[in-house]
Motif scaffolding. Structure first.
Motif, PDB file in Angstrom:
ATOM      1  N   ASN A  54      47.296  54.573  47.598  1.00 59.39           N
ATOM      2  CA  ASN A  54      46.171  54.795  46.695  1.00 59.39           C
ATOM      3  C   ASN A  54      44.883  55.076  47.475  1.00 59.39           C
ATOM      4  N   LEU A  55      44.036  55.926  46.922  1.00 56.37           N
ATOM      5  CA  LEU A  55      42.732  56.181  47.543  1.00 56.37           C
ATOM      6  C   LEU A  55      41.870  54.918  47.486  1.00 56.37           C
ATOM      7  N   ASN A  56      42.013  54.159  46.440  1.00 53.35           N
ATOM      8  CA  ASN A  56      41.253  52.919  46.285  1.00 53.35           C
ATOM      9  C   ASN A  56      42.216  51.749  46.432  1.00 53.35           C
ATOM     10  N   VAL A  57      42.195  51.111  47.614  1.00 50.40           N
ATOM     11  CA  VAL A  57      43.076  49.987  47.899  1.00 50.40           C
ATOM     12  C   VAL A  57      42.473  48.706  47.316  1.00 50.40           C
ATOM     13  N   LYS A  58      43.292  48.014  46.500  1.00 46.03           N
ATOM     14  CA  LYS A  58      42.809  46.776  45.884  1.00 46.03           C
ATOM     15  C   LYS A  58      43.668  45.608  46.350  1.00 46.03           C
ATOM     16  N   ILE A  59      42.980  44.567  46.845  1.00 40.65           N
ATOM     17  CA  ILE A  59      43.671  43.355  47.286  1.00 40.65           C
ATOM     18  C   ILE A  59      42.976  42.155  46.649  1.00 40.65           C
ATOM     19  N   GLY A  60      43.777  41.318  46.036  1.00 43.15           N
ATOM     20  CA  GLY A  60      43.240  40.102  45.435  1.00 43.15           C
ATOM     21  C   GLY A  60      43.753  38.873  46.164  1.00 43.15           C
ATOM     22  N   ILE A  61      42.854  37.918  46.428  1.00 39.84           N
ATOM     23  CA  ILE A  61      43.239  36.673  47.095  1.00 39.84           C
ATOM     24  C   ILE A  61      42.894  35.521  46.154  1.00 39.84           C
ATOM     25  N   LYS A  62      43.917  34.746  45.782  1.00 43.04           N
ATOM     26  CA  LYS A  62      43.707  33.598  44.900  1.00 43.04           C
ATOM     27  C   LYS A  62      44.131  32.336  45.636  1.00 43.04           C
ATOM     28  N   ILE A  63      43.244  31.350  45.660  1.00 47.02           N
ATOM     29  CA  ILE A  63      43.505  30.087  46.356  1.00 47.02           C
ATOM     30  C   ILE A  63      43.500  28.970  45.322  1.00 47.02           C
ATOM     31  N   SER A  64      44.573  28.155  45.334  1.00 44.49           N
ATOM     32  CA  SER A  64      44.673  27.065  44.371  1.00 44.49           C
ATOM     33  C   SER A  64      45.429  25.899  44.993  1.00 44.49           C
ATOM     34  N   LYS A  65      45.504  24.816  44.249  1.00 40.23           N
ATOM     35  CA  LYS A  65      46.237  23.648  44.713  1.00 40.23           C
ATOM     36  C   LYS A  65      47.575  23.559  43.985  1.00 40.23           C
ATOM     37  N   LYS A  66      48.576  23.009  44.689  1.00 35.74           N
ATOM     38  CA  LYS A  66      49.900  22.902  44.096  1.00 35.74           C
ATOM     39  C   LYS A  66      50.620  21.695  44.682  1.00 35.74           C
ATOM     40  N   LYS A  67      51.388  21.020  43.813  1.00 41.12           N
ATOM     41  CA  LYS A  67      52.242  19.938  44.276  1.00 41.12           C
ATOM     42  C   LYS A  67      53.688  20.401  44.263  1.00 41.12           C
TER      43      LYS A  67
END
Length: 524
Positions: free
Chosen positions: A430-443
């Motif tokens: 893609n001409l427009n590169v999209k990256i999402g970073i999600k940080i959360s807690k998990k047990k």
């Protein structure tokens, strides 16, 4: 003419040309002859009191007269057929000879021209149909509705090299019963047409005294109805696929031999590796350490040689193309683009060397884990990505909960984030590169983890490849291979007692991009 109830009935149904009542001594007592039957007799002669045999002999001919004499001698009622020329035209008749109780004989001549013409026409059609069937390239066999063979064409004889014996019944054939093909013949008796896509038959089942002769075929079984739409017989039309099937079997056999050869080669290779490992064990203090070193050396050599060759080739091509435009001021922007490519390749080469060094370091050293702040490393990896690829339109969003986030890791955590981010850009058209970073807690299983989700809009990863992309060397033969980077990431995360896996960004459609998920133990 003397008429009985039976003769009256016959007169209503058939055209009687002549009738005679004679005595045992061959004397004509009564008679009636139609105009078209022996016209010279009906017009000119009184036949009463003279010999029946002598009167008709000139017209019927010696052969037919002899047959009549034999019947009169044997005194057994019979019907015979004959043909004679009447007024230069061939006529067909049948003679019904009956013996009466009063020692008299009743003889009827019936014209059967119409019936003979029908029989002739039917015979012509039968011959025509037989010629069609005999010239048909497909083998055709016809059974009666009891399952007994009644006809075959020449192609059938060529296919099976024989015709079934008269006592052969398809419904009693054990081969057909055991292979389940019997259902086709049962269904066809109910008026259905049945296809047999893959048949196999050994003629030894029909001819036990012969050598085995296996024929492979496709067939269609269809009913033949009588005028009342009742199945009176059924036909089987075979397509001979023996030659093709034998080729397929030879191919399967060759593939099996090849598979066994490959297994033998693998076994031989394993034996060779074991010998090398045993030799190495004698020369080194730790068998495990130097066997791993031997394997790693081969891995590093393959990956390094391939990727460095690609990098050098890209640099060489860009440099050569730039030199062509040095004297063309209007091509300055193009030269700058080639210069950017060269810089990117140099950065890529430097990164490759660092990754190999780090991977070697991980394998040879004992890792010490300490609390590491996550957000700082995320920011640094994003900054490095954007500086390394300035000409790429990269949009990165970060979704995190507030406050300081600490995990048990070391300084290689930065390399983990950089590898994931670079993969999201490299494998993205893609001409427009999209990256999402999600940080959360998990047990997970009673333990606390920090969960990282890296989503991108790249080309994605096919489901069949998802389990293999973290293996060492996976993809190193591809021009866009990411085997080394993800192998490094997997190793590092494993040393953190964490996990990493990849899923589709959009469930059910890998082509919409990937979602790399990482779990790393949280520190209090």
């Amino acid at each position: 003419m003397i008429e009985t109830a039976d003769t009256k009935k016959n007169n209503s149904l058939n055209k009687i040309s002549a009738s005679f009542l004679i005595s045992n001594e061959d004397i004509i007592l009564e008679y009636e002859v139609s105009v078209e039957f022996f016209p010279q007799i009906s017009d000119h002669t009184n036949l009463k009191g003279i010999s029946f045999i002598d009167t008709l002999a000139p017209s019927l001919g010696e052969g037919n007269i002899n047959k009549i004499k034999d019947i009169l001698t044997e005194r057994e009622a019979q019907i015979i057929e004959f043909n004679i020329n009447v007024n230069k035209e061939q006529k067909f008749y049948e003679i019904l000879i009956s013996f009466l109780p009063n020692n008299q004989i009743f003889i009827i001549f019936r014209n059967i021209d119409n019936r003979k013409q029908m029989e002739f026409d039917l015979e012509k059609e039968r011959v025509k149909l037989k010629n069609i069937l005999d010239l048909n390239p497909y083998a055709i066999q016809i059974y009666n509705n009891k399952g007994y063979h009644i006809y075959e064409n020449q192609a059938f004889l060529d296919l099976w090299n024989a015709r079934p014996p008269k006592d052969f019944c398809v419904f009693e054939d054990q081969n057909i019963i055991e292979t389940g093909q019997i259902y086709a013949f049962n269904d066809v008796l109910n008026g259905k047409t049945v296809y047999l896509p893959n048949g196999e038959y050994d003629t030894k089942n029909v001819f036990p005294d012969r050598d085995s002769h296996i024929v492979y075929f496709k067939a269609v079984v269809f009913p033949i109805f009588d005028k009342n739409k009742v199945v009176e017989s059924f036909a089987v039309m075979y397509e001979n696929i023996t030659e093709r099937r034998l080729v397929e079997l030879e191919l399967i056999e060759s593939e099996e031999k090849l598979r066994k050869s490959e297994e033998n080669l693998i076994l031989l290779n394993k034996e060779l590796e074991q010998k090398i490992s045993d030799r190495t064990k004698k020369l080194k203090e730790s068998e495990e350490k130097y066997r791993e070193a031997y394997n790693l050396a081969n891995l590093y050599k393959d990956i390094f040689a391939h990727d460095i060759n690609n990098i050098l080739q890209n640099i060489k091509s860009s440099a050569e193309l730039s030199s062509l435009y040095l004297n063309s001021p209007e091509k300055l922007s193009t030269i700058k683009e080639f210069n950017v490519i060269i810089n990117e390749q140099v950065t890529r080469g430097s990164k490759l060397i660092n990754n190999i060094q780090k991977l070697s370091h991980i394998d040879e050293s004992k890792i010490t884990l300490n609390p590491v702040e996550v957000c700082i490393n995320i920011k640094e990896s994003i900054k490095f990505l954007q500086q390394s690829l300035p000409n790429k339109n990269i949009n990165i969003s970060v979704d995190s909960f507030p406050g300081e986030i600490l995990v048990l890791a070391d300084n290689l955590l930065l390399d983990v984030f950089e590898n994931i981010l670079f993969n999201g850009v490299r494998h993205n058209s893609n001409l427009n590169v999209k990256i999402g970073i999600k940080i959360s807690k998990k047990k997970n299983k009673g333990k606390k983890f920090i969960k990282f989700e890296f989503t991108d809009n790249g080309v994605g990863i096919e489901d069949t490849r998802k389990d293999y992309i973290f293996q060492r060397g996976f993809g190193n033969k591809s021009k866009k291979g990411m085997g080394l980077g993800l192998s490094l990431v997997k190793k590092i995360i494993g040393n953190y007692n964490g996990e990493i896996w990849v899923e589709n960004r959009v469930e059910g459609d890998f082509s919409k991009g990937s979602n790399f998920t990482i779990l790393i133990p949280e520190t209090d």
